[in-house]
Design a protein around this motif. Structure first.
Motif, PDB file in Angstrom:
ATOM      1  N   GLU A  64       0.812  -1.152  -0.042  1.00  0.00           N
ATOM      2  CA  GLU A  64       0.052   0.118  -0.090  1.00  0.00           C
ATOM      3  C   GLU A  64       0.664   1.142   0.142  1.00  0.00           C
ATOM      4  O   GLU A  64       0.275   2.302  -0.401  1.00  0.00           O
ATOM      5  CB  GLU A  64      -0.904   0.203   1.439  1.00  0.00           C
ATOM      6  N   LYS A 121      -8.510   4.842  -6.522  1.00  0.00           N
ATOM      7  CA  LYS A 121      -8.740   5.472  -5.531  1.00  0.00           C
ATOM      8  C   LYS A 121      -9.593   5.075  -4.312  1.00  0.00           C
ATOM      9  O   LYS A 121      -9.419   5.302  -3.164  1.00  0.00           O
ATOM     10  CB  LYS A 121      -9.196   6.988  -5.751  1.00  0.00           C
ATOM     11  N   ASN A 122     -10.674   4.379  -4.961  1.00  0.00           N
ATOM     12  CA  ASN A 122     -11.625   4.018  -4.165  1.00  0.00           C
ATOM     13  C   ASN A 122     -12.253   2.685  -4.165  1.00  0.00           C
ATOM     14  O   ASN A 122     -12.596   1.999  -5.133  1.00  0.00           O
ATOM     15  CB  ASN A 122     -12.957   4.950  -4.573  1.00  0.00           C
ATOM     16  N   LEU A 128     -18.776   9.521  -8.957  1.00  0.00           N
ATOM     17  CA  LEU A 128     -17.471   9.708  -8.645  1.00  0.00           C
ATOM     18  C   LEU A 128     -16.503   9.768  -9.880  1.00  0.00           C
ATOM     19  O   LEU A 128     -15.255   9.975  -9.458  1.00  0.00           O
ATOM     20  CB  LEU A 128     -17.213   8.082  -8.008  1.00  0.00           C
ATOM     21  N   GLY A 184     -14.495  10.809  -6.837  1.00  0.00           N
ATOM     22  CA  GLY A 184     -13.268  10.185  -6.434  1.00  0.00           C
ATOM     23  C   GLY A 184     -13.580   9.102  -5.027  1.00  0.00           C
ATOM     24  O   GLY A 184     -13.765   8.044  -5.475  1.00  0.00           O
ATOM     25  N   GLY A 185     -13.945   9.712  -4.295  1.00  0.00           N
ATOM     26  CA  GLY A 185     -13.904   8.879  -2.781  1.00  0.00           C
ATOM     27  C   GLY A 185     -12.259   8.558  -2.786  1.00  0.00           C
ATOM     28  O   GLY A 185     -11.483   8.611  -3.544  1.00  0.00           O
ATOM     29  N   LYS A 186     -12.126   8.221  -1.454  1.00  0.00           N
ATOM     30  CA  LYS A 186     -10.640   7.766  -1.031  1.00  0.00           C
ATOM     31  C   LYS A 186     -10.594   6.697  -0.230  1.00  0.00           C
ATOM     32  O   LYS A 186     -11.194   6.613   0.917  1.00  0.00           O
ATOM     33  CB  LYS A 186     -10.130   9.169  -0.701  1.00  0.00           C
ATOM     34  N   THR A 187      -9.981   5.595  -0.507  1.00  0.00           N
ATOM     35  CA  THR A 187      -9.559   4.670   0.358  1.00  0.00           C
ATOM     36  C   THR A 187      -8.431   4.876   1.250  1.00  0.00           C
ATOM     37  O   THR A 187      -7.246   5.416   0.620  1.00  0.00           O
ATOM     38  CB  THR A 187      -9.574   3.260  -0.176  1.00  0.00           C
ATOM     39  N   THR A 204      -4.974   4.055   2.452  1.00  0.00           N
ATOM     40  CA  THR A 204      -4.077   3.064   2.335  1.00  0.00           C
ATOM     41  C   THR A 204      -3.165   3.183   3.679  1.00  0.00           C
ATOM     42  O   THR A 204      -3.173   4.206   4.222  1.00  0.00           O
ATOM     43  CB  THR A 204      -3.216   3.154   1.123  1.00  0.00           C
ATOM     44  N   THR A 248     -13.188   3.760   3.304  1.00  0.00           N
ATOM     45  CA  THR A 248     -13.411   4.400   2.020  1.00  0.00           C
ATOM     46  C   THR A 248     -14.389   5.638   2.364  1.00  0.00           C
ATOM     47  O   THR A 248     -15.278   5.502   3.004  1.00  0.00           O
ATOM     48  CB  THR A 248     -13.843   3.691   0.951  1.00  0.00           C
ATOM     49  N   GLU A 253     -16.352   9.189   1.372  1.00  0.00           N
ATOM     50  CA  GLU A 253     -16.997   9.820   0.298  1.00  0.00           C
ATOM     51  C   GLU A 253     -17.392  11.218   0.986  1.00  0.00           C
ATOM     52  O   GLU A 253     -17.830  11.316   2.096  1.00  0.00           O
ATOM     53  CB  GLU A 253     -17.734   9.103  -0.589  1.00  0.00           C
ATOM     54  N   GLN A 258     -17.619   3.710   4.106  1.00  0.00           N
ATOM     55  CA  GLN A 258     -18.575   2.721   3.456  1.00  0.00           C
ATOM     56  C   GLN A 258     -19.706   2.146   3.933  1.00  0.00           C
ATOM     57  O   GLN A 258     -20.903   1.836   3.407  1.00  0.00           O
ATOM     58  CB  GLN A 258     -17.890   1.771   2.923  1.00  0.00           C
TER      59      GLN A 258
END
Lengths: 357, 357, 357
Positions: free
Chosen positions: A31, A49-50, A191, B25-28, B30, B105, B107, B136
Motif C-alpha cells: 500500500e 482511489k476507491n 465519482l 473520487g472517494g478515497k480508500t 491506505t 473508504t 466519500e 462505506q
C-alpha cells in the motif's frame, strides 16, 4: 585478499537472440508503493482511489494503474537489460492483461529478440527484447518489447547482427470484469467525470490537459521504490565528477516517472471511465526531464471504435504527448515548449448508455 | 477536429443555495497515505501509532487522526467548490463522528448554504457550504461548514445574494469506545505522556509547544496524496509565468498541511491522552506557508469541563495557534513571529483517575 | 494563567544505573513505513521485496529488514535517553531475534547500565544503556547497548560515576526458519544474486560496493516516519538562529538513515542470500551526513565460518564502512573520501549447496 568491485548488468557482447533472463527480486505491491506512485501521477480514475467503487465494477479491490504495473515490471528488467544502456529507444506493443491488486507479487522475464551492432560506432549497439510480467498465480499482467541502445564493455569484441526468426508469442489482453445488469453502476457514476464516456469522444479532437505538475527531487525515492537502481537517477557524486558525460549534467529523472505522470495528467479528460489500458503500440521519451520541470500532457483522439464482444465498452485509439517548457534563448520570446514523451495508446472506455443510467 | 481545454470546477455564478454536490473520487485510506500524513504531522498519540494500544482502548486498529480525516474529505470537495477560489476564508463548526480506520473508504457531499456577491468587486463573492464525509457503512465521520471566496468566470453574470433559510442538519458526534472496567489501561499508560490527563489542565494556561518542523517541497506529494489537484500547490510553471499574481510568487503550501502539522506539534502537550477531537468551532489560515518555513504551534486552554455522560473523560476547549518566523526588515531586531493558523478546538481527554491506575 | 514550555527528555543527572524506561508510543509497522524505508535503503534481498519468496523460505510474508527494525526501536528510545544528547558514541552488541513482519507492533524498553560524568567538562557525561525491542507476542526482536554523551541541565548537579555490577541479560538470537528438503528453493534462486552464497566469500576480501545514493531532504520525512522527533533533524529555524552551535551549521541527517543506507548499498554483494543479521558487535557514526551527500559503502570479509547447528547456513563476520566525498581544500587534488560509518557486522548466509540446486 582482493579488492572486488562488482559491476552488475550486461554489455552488448553479452547478449544473443534466444537468451532468456529470469529477473531478480520480484516485487510485492504494498500500500506504500501504491499510494506514493498512484497519487504522484495525479490520476483521477476512482478504480485507483476507491476500493468500494472498484468492487462495484467487479474488481477485488483497489486496482493498480497501468503506469505503475509498467514501472514495476520494467524496473525489474533494468539490471539485466539496460544497466549499461546509453538510451532506451522505444517501447513496442506494450499490452496489459490480468488486473493487479495491492498485495500481488510481480515477477519478470525477458527474451532477447535481436542484437544489432552500430554501423558507425564500435562502442555500442541496439538490443531488441521481449519482456513479460506475471503475478503469483502465473497470469500475465503485462507484455512488451523494447529497443535499447547498449554500450559494449570490450570495444573490440565481435558482435553479430542477429535476430530471432520468430518472436516469443505471449497472450496478453485485458481481463475486464463482465457487465452485470442491475449492478447499480449509476449510483456511483458521480465519482468519475461525467464527460468521459465513449459517447463523448470524437476522432480528431485534441485535448490539452489543463493541469501541470512539477517534478521535484522526490523522483529519487520514487525511482528507488521501484527498485530501479540505475545510478544516473540517484548518484549525485557520479554526475558531479563528470557532468559533461551526462545529459543535462544533472541527475536525470527516470523515464517511468514522466510516463506515469503523463498518463495521470490525461486521466480526468480521457480515462476517468476506463476499466483498462489495452496496448501502447509504440512509445518513446523524446526529451529528458529534470527536477524542477513542470510536466504537461495532451491527448489526440485518433479513433473511436467498438470493443470486440463487449456492448458496454468501446476503444479509444489515442496519442498521448508530454511536454515541458524551457527558458527562451536569444531572440526567442517567452518559454519554449519542449516535447518529452510520445505514446500511442489504446484504452477501453465505458459507454454512458450502460454505466451512467 | 477541435482543440479542447477543459476547466474543472465551478465559478460564483454556478452556485445557488440548496444545490447538492456528490463529489468525485472517494478515497480508500491506505497504509501508505496513513503513514506519510500521520507521521509528517509529528503526532505522538499512540492511537495513531500503535495498533495494540488502539485495540486496548476499544478501537478496531490504528485510528486515522482527525487532521487526516479532515484533509481527505476536504480535498474531495476542492474541485467542485474551491478549484476557482481566491481564498478559503473560514472553517466553521467542523465536527467529528465515527472513527476512521486504515482500509475505510471516505466519500464526501456538499450542500450550498449561501452565495454572496462582493459589494466592492464584481469579479468575486463568497460561497458558504456545508460538507459531510461518510464511510462505506454510511456513518458520518466529519461534518463542517466553510466560507470560501470564489472568482466569477463571467464578470457580468448576475449573482443574487441568497441563503438557505434552514441549514442542513447533520448529526455528527464522536463515537468513543466505552470505558471497560478491568481492561488494564494502566498497563499501557507509559505509552502516552503522563502529564496530559484532564487533571493536568488549567483554564488560562498557554502551552508553547517546544518542537518545530520545517516544511520542505514534500508538501507537493503530500497534497497530491490527498487528491487535492489545486494548481497553486504543484504547477511551478504556472507560478513562474506570472509570479506577482500569486501570494509570495511561489508554490503555496496547501493549508491542510500546516493545519495537520499544528495539530501534531501540539499533541505531546495536549492530546496524547485524547480519544477524539470533538469540534473545531472556527478556524482560518491567517498567513501563508512556503517550502522552507519552520512551523511552530501554541495552545491556550480556554475551558476544562466534564464530558456529558462520561465519567472517564473531560473536554478541553482550546485555541490552537500556528506561527512561523520571517527575516527582520530594516529597524527590526531578529526574526519576526508571523501567525499562520488559528483554530478553536474542543477535544475529549481521558481522566488519570480512570486510565493511569 | 501560566505560559508553559515543556521540555521532554532527560539530562545526565536524571539517570542512575538500574533505572528502567518503558518508552512511549510503540509502533505498528505499516506498509507505508515498510515501503519508504526499505526501498530508500536500496536493499536487494528478495525477503524484503517479494512476499512469495519470503513464504517459500519459511517466513509469514515480507520481512522487515534489520536496518528498519533497528531504526524503529532505536527511535522509540530517543526521547527518554538521547533527546538531550550531544552525540551518540557507540552501538554495542546489537543482536536480532524474531523476524518482524508488516503489521507487527514494536515496543521498546531501556535499562540504565552506567553513568560516567566527564572528567574534563562539568556540563556532560556518558550514559551506557541496554535496550530491548519486543513485538506484540512478547518475543524479542532486537537487543542492544549503546553509549551516548548527554548534557547536564544543572551543571552544578552532582553525578556519581556508577555502573551496574551485572548488565541485564537478554536472550536474542535470530529465528531462522528451518531448511526444508524438497521445498524447491532452487526454483526461486534466480531472484537473488547468484554470487552471494557462503561458498563465494573469502576472508580478507574487500568489496567496494559499486552503487551510491544521494541523500536529499527526504531525510526529514523519513526520520519523522520513525517518530524520531529530535529537533536537529527537522527544525530549520532552530539551526538558523545559531548555526555555529550545530555540526555543519545545517540540519544533520539522523544517523539511522546512513546506517540503513550502508546496509542496503552492501546488499547486492553481501546479503542477497542472507536470511538474517545476527549481531553488530560495535558500530559508530564517524562523520556527519547532510542533504546533498552521496553515500557509498564497502565491506571487508573478516571471517567465514559455520553456523552452529545449521548445515545449510554459514556466518560472515564483516566490517561495513560508509563514506562520502568532500570538495578538495587548497593543495588537495580532487574530492576527498570521508568516512561516515563503521559497523562490525555478522550475518547468516545461505550455502549454494542447499539453496541453488
Amino acid at each position: 585478499m582482493a579488492t572486488i568491485t562488482k559491476k552488475r548488468g550486461n554489455y552488448l557482447e553479452d547478449f544473443e537472440p534466444g537468451q532468456v533472463f529470469r529477473h531478480k527480486g520480484g516485487k510485492t505491491v504494498t500500500e506504500g508503493l501504491f499510494c506514493s506512485f498512484t497519487d504522484f501521477s495525479m490520476t483521477t480514475n476512482p478504480l485507483h482511489k476507491n476500493a468500494e467503487y472498484a468492487k462495484l465494477h467487479g474488481y477485488e479491490g483497489l486496482v493498480v494503474p497501468p503506469g505503475l504495473v509498467m514501472n514495476i515490471v520494467f524496473s525489474q528488467t533494468v539490471e539485466d537489460i539496460s544497466e549499461n544502456a546509453r538510451a532506451n529507444l522505444e517501447y513496442i506493443n506494450m499490452r496489459f492483461g490480468a488486473p493487479v491488486y495491492v498485495g500481488d507479487t510481480l515477477e519478470a522475464e525477458t527474451t532477447i529478440v535481436g542484437v544489432k551492432p552500430s554501423s558507425s560506432n564500435n562502442d555500442r549497439g541496439v538490443v531488441h527484447v521481449s519482456s513479460v510480467g506475471r503475478k503469483q498465480d502465473g497470469s500475465v499482467v503485462i507484455a512488451f518489447e523494447r529497443k535499447v541502445q547498449v554500450w559494449k564493455s570490450d570495444f573490440e569484441a565481435a558482435v553479430a547482427d542477429a535476430e530471432l526468426t520468430e518472436k516469443p508469442q505471449v497472450e496478453c489482453t485485458p481481463e475486464i470484469p463482465a457487465y452485470r445488469d442491475g449492478a447499480g453502476y449509476g449510483d456511483s457514476a458521480h465519482l468519475s467525470n461525467s464527460d468521459t464516456y465513449l459517447e463523448d469522444f470524437t476522432a480528431g479532437d485534441v485535448y490539452e490537459h489543463s493541469r501541470g505538475r512539477v517534478v521535484t527531487d522526490e523522483h529519487i525515492p520514487l525511482t528507488g521504490q521501484l527498485d530501479n537502481t540505475s545510478q544516473v537517477h540517484c548518484n549525485q557524486f557520479l554526475i558531479d565528477q563528470n557532468p559533461k558525460k551526462y545529459i543535462g549534467g544533472r541527475l536525470i529523472v527516470y523515464g517511468g516517472v514522466p510516463f506515469n505522470l503523463c498518463l495521470g495528467l490525461s486521466c480526468p479528460d480521457i480515462a476517468d471511465n476506463s476499466p483498462a489500458d489495452i496496448v501502447y503500440t509504440t512509445g518513446r521519451h523524446v526529451g529528458p526531464v529534470f527536477a524542477g520541470d513542470t510536466v504537461f500532457a495532451s491527448t489526440e483522439i485518433r479513433e473511436v471504435r467498438d470493443y470486440p464482444g463487449r456492448d458496454d465498452l468501446g476503444v479509444l485509439a489515442t496519442t498521448l504527448r508530454g511536454h515541458k517548457f524551457r527558458a527562451p534563448k536569444d531572440g526567442e520570446e517567452g518559454p519554449q515548449k519542449v516535447d518529452i514523451f510520445y505514446l500511442e495508446r489504446e484504452l477501453a472506455v465505458r459507454r454512458r448508455s450502460h454505466y451512467a443510467r
